[in-house]
Design a protein around this motif. Sequence first.
Motif, PDB file in Angstrom:
ATOM      1  N   ARG A  54     -25.913  34.722   3.124  1.00 48.68           N
ATOM      2  CA  ARG A  54     -27.110  33.570   3.338  1.00 48.68           C
ATOM      3  C   ARG A  54     -26.638  32.623   4.260  1.00 48.68           C
ATOM      4  N   ALA A  55     -27.716  32.554   5.270  1.00 48.20           N
ATOM      5  CA  ALA A  55     -27.655  31.585   6.351  1.00 48.20           C
ATOM      6  C   ALA A  55     -28.001  30.107   6.005  1.00 48.20           C
ATOM      7  N   LEU A  56     -27.350  29.495   6.924  1.00 44.79           N
ATOM      8  CA  LEU A  56     -27.537  27.860   6.581  1.00 44.79           C
ATOM      9  C   LEU A  56     -28.864  27.506   7.366  1.00 44.79           C
ATOM     10  N   THR A  57     -29.385  26.589   6.736  1.00 38.78           N
ATOM     11  CA  THR A  57     -30.743  26.382   7.115  1.00 38.78           C
ATOM     12  C   THR A  57     -30.830  24.574   7.440  1.00 38.78           C
ATOM     13  N   LEU A  58     -32.044  24.298   8.320  1.00 35.57           N
ATOM     14  CA  LEU A  58     -32.333  23.142   8.700  1.00 35.57           C
ATOM     15  C   LEU A  58     -32.492  22.177   7.365  1.00 35.57           C
ATOM     16  N   GLU A  59     -33.112  22.612   6.227  1.00 33.89           N
ATOM     17  CA  GLU A  59     -33.028  21.892   5.115  1.00 33.89           C
ATOM     18  C   GLU A  59     -31.780  21.508   4.476  1.00 33.89           C
ATOM     19  N   ASP A  60     -30.933  22.384   4.775  1.00 32.64           N
ATOM     20  CA  ASP A  60     -29.313  22.123   4.241  1.00 32.64           C
ATOM     21  C   ASP A  60     -28.968  20.946   4.872  1.00 32.64           C
ATOM     22  N   ALA A  61     -29.138  20.874   6.316  1.00 30.68           N
ATOM     23  CA  ALA A  61     -28.713  19.952   7.140  1.00 30.68           C
ATOM     24  C   ALA A  61     -29.392  18.563   6.674  1.00 30.68           C
ATOM     25  N   GLU A  62     -30.621  18.627   6.314  1.00 31.62           N
ATOM     26  CA  GLU A  62     -31.293  17.277   5.967  1.00 31.62           C
ATOM     27  C   GLU A  62     -30.835  16.954   4.727  1.00 31.62           C
TER      28      GLU A  62
ATOM     29  N   ALA B  27     -27.666  15.113   5.332  1.00 27.95           N
ATOM     30  CA  ALA B  27     -27.807  13.626   5.885  1.00 27.95           C
ATOM     31  C   ALA B  27     -28.352  12.596   4.843  1.00 27.95           C
ATOM     32  N   SER B  28     -29.003  12.881   3.978  1.00 32.13           N
ATOM     33  CA  SER B  28     -29.661  12.104   2.849  1.00 32.13           C
ATOM     34  C   SER B  28     -28.894  12.050   1.872  1.00 32.13           C
ATOM     35  N   GLN B  29     -27.993  12.939   1.418  1.00 24.84           N
ATOM     36  CA  GLN B  29     -27.553  12.685   0.173  1.00 24.84           C
ATOM     37  C   GLN B  29     -25.826  12.854   0.097  1.00 24.84           C
ATOM     38  N   VAL B  30     -25.042  12.756   1.397  1.00 20.69           N
ATOM     39  CA  VAL B  30     -23.891  12.597   1.422  1.00 20.69           C
ATOM     40  C   VAL B  30     -23.400  11.054   2.042  1.00 20.69           C
ATOM     41  N   PRO B  31     -22.866  10.281   1.214  1.00 16.17           N
ATOM     42  CA  PRO B  31     -22.792   9.252   1.746  1.00 16.17           C
ATOM     43  C   PRO B  31     -21.669   8.867   2.601  1.00 16.17           C
ATOM     44  N   SER B  32     -20.655   9.688   2.749  1.00 15.18           N
ATOM     45  CA  SER B  32     -19.461   9.710   3.566  1.00 15.18           C
ATOM     46  C   SER B  32     -19.925  10.448   5.109  1.00 15.18           C
ATOM     47  N   VAL B  33     -21.102  10.657   5.317  1.00 11.88           N
ATOM     48  CA  VAL B  33     -21.537  11.242   6.670  1.00 11.88           C
ATOM     49  C   VAL B  33     -22.295  10.296   7.637  1.00 11.88           C
ATOM     50  N   ARG B  34     -21.854  10.330   8.581  1.00 11.98           N
ATOM     51  CA  ARG B  34     -22.737   9.186   9.487  1.00 11.98           C
ATOM     52  C   ARG B  34     -23.974   9.958  10.313  1.00 11.98           C
ATOM     53  N   ALA B  35     -23.707  11.093  10.730  1.00 12.02           N
ATOM     54  CA  ALA B  35     -24.737  11.760  11.450  1.00 12.02           C
ATOM     55  C   ALA B  35     -24.661  13.228  11.178  1.00 12.02           C
ATOM     56  N   VAL B  36     -25.768  14.176  11.175  1.00 13.33           N
ATOM     57  CA  VAL B  36     -25.742  15.464  11.227  1.00 13.33           C
ATOM     58  C   VAL B  36     -26.846  15.946  12.303  1.00 13.33           C
ATOM     59  N   ALA B  37     -26.134  16.995  12.665  1.00 14.98           N
ATOM     60  CA  ALA B  37     -26.803  17.732  13.899  1.00 14.98           C
ATOM     61  C   ALA B  37     -26.948  19.332  13.732  1.00 14.98           C
TER      62      ALA B  37
ATOM     63  N   PHE C 100     -15.559  17.339   0.704  1.00 14.76           N
ATOM     64  CA  PHE C 100     -15.610  17.572  -0.732  1.00 14.76           C
ATOM     65  C   PHE C 100     -17.169  17.524  -1.182  1.00 14.76           C
ATOM     66  N   GLN C 101     -17.845  16.580  -0.678  1.00 14.57           N
ATOM     67  CA  GLN C 101     -18.979  16.101  -0.834  1.00 14.57           C
ATOM     68  C   GLN C 101     -20.287  17.207  -0.454  1.00 14.57           C
ATOM     69  N   MET C 102     -19.761  17.499   0.865  1.00 17.03           N
ATOM     70  CA  MET C 102     -20.903  18.787   1.349  1.00 17.03           C
ATOM     71  C   MET C 102     -20.623  19.998   0.820  1.00 17.03           C
ATOM     72  N   SER C 103     -19.416  20.271   0.300  1.00 25.59           N
ATOM     73  CA  SER C 103     -19.198  21.428  -0.404  1.00 25.59           C
ATOM     74  C   SER C 103     -19.668  21.574  -1.760  1.00 25.59           C
ATOM     75  N   ASN C 104     -19.838  20.631  -2.374  1.00 21.84           N
ATOM     76  CA  ASN C 104     -20.412  20.434  -3.833  1.00 21.84           C
ATOM     77  C   ASN C 104     -21.997  20.500  -3.596  1.00 21.84           C
ATOM     78  N   LEU C 105     -22.396  19.796  -2.631  1.00 15.62           N
ATOM     79  CA  LEU C 105     -23.950  19.712  -2.280  1.00 15.62           C
ATOM     80  C   LEU C 105     -24.475  21.278  -1.957  1.00 15.62           C
ATOM     81  N   LEU C 106     -23.695  22.025  -1.014  1.00 17.89           N
ATOM     82  CA  LEU C 106     -24.034  23.285  -0.606  1.00 17.89           C
ATOM     83  C   LEU C 106     -24.000  24.230  -1.789  1.00 17.89           C
ATOM     84  N   ARG C 107     -22.890  24.149  -2.737  1.00 24.26           N
ATOM     85  CA  ARG C 107     -22.785  25.104  -3.836  1.00 24.26           C
ATOM     86  C   ARG C 107     -24.082  25.115  -4.610  1.00 24.26           C
TER      87      ARG C 107
END
Length: 405
Positions: free
Chosen positions: A79-87, A90-100, A242-249
């Motif tokens: 399964r590919a990564l998507t623009l929706e994954d990036a969004e 950006a909106s749900q991971v508090p330890s992230v400053r910016a996503v591209a 850790f937070q991104m791994s859980n969200l993407l899972r």
Amino acid sequence: MDIFESVNMAVKTLTANKLRSTLTMLGIIIGNASVIAMVGVGQGAQRYAAEQFETLGPNTLFIIPGSDEARQRTFEVERALTLEDAEAIASQVPSVRAVAPQLQSQQPVTAGNRRVSTLIVGTTPDFTIVRDFDMDHGRFFSEQDVQRNTRVVALGSDVARRLFDDSNPVGQQIRIRNLSFEVIGVMESKGAFLGNNQDDAVYIPVSTMSSRITGNTSPYGTEVTFISVTARDENAINAAQFQMSNLLRLRHRVVNEDSFTIRSQRDALEIVGNVTGALTIMLAAIAGISLFVGGIGIMNIMLVSVRERTQEIGLRKAIGASQSDILLQFMIEAVILSAIGGLIGTGIGVAGVTLVAVTTPLQAGVSTAAVALAVGVSGGIGLFFGVFPARQAARLDPIVALRSA
């Protein structure tokens, strides 16, 4: 016998056969120079790699599709990564400053009668934050440009120069796949990253890229090649992973094996450091073989010297020289050969490292530990390989030695 007298005699003996002494030292010279040069170049490669990774941007993480295990089994990604994954990140991971998110494709680009093949990167405005890019002149595209699928581009400095020479390309038109795009900015020069020129690229809104250039190929949303993320600070990197791994899972409904891999600058640098470190050790070990060969050369010449000086040894023992005196005499000669060879080799090695630092991007430097090790090992080798000939000389019976002469 006085130690200074023994040293003086050893120097006179060695200088009496200058050519033979020089050739004997050659193995030690080459070994020392090779070890110092290889270690210096290897450490320079490690520093160069560290600097290259710093150009990716501070506290940067990369999310790529597929797990390491899946890539080892097959080249296909489930399964590919998507623009929706990036969004979502950006909106749900508090330890992230910016996503591209980045969607990439190699395409020909035309401006007037000039045509170049370059990397087209579809991304979002946060790309400049995540990857630490600045504008030379003009602007980067905005969030409105992404929402409206605007056909605007920001050019890498090399692409701008190849298409427009020294003129200002802002406001000019270029064509990608027979579609016209307006140049709105030129990026500052970023340089190469591990051989890949970061200035040889064209940046467009990711929505325009997916709808006009590559097309939507994923049933899960707008597919992207990978996602770049920057954590809020260095201390937040582990939390972000850790937070991104859980969200993407959760988003990918992972049950057993992850459908993605998250890499940090630290991880990549550690891998490169391990590889370059192992290569440095291997090269230094190979170079060290010549030190061993040089030691054998010293032993060989010392054995020849014992044969040639049988009468001298017999005469010295007949007038009262002890076995320890003879042993010390030949040991001093062996150590002098190895020590002088070590010093000359060190000088050549240091010069070689300096030349590499001046003529290549590698920040090669002279390692004090490598110099000390090489000189110490060369002296030890001279001592070790000089023992056998010296003991043979010390054990000669004076009467037999005088008769054989």
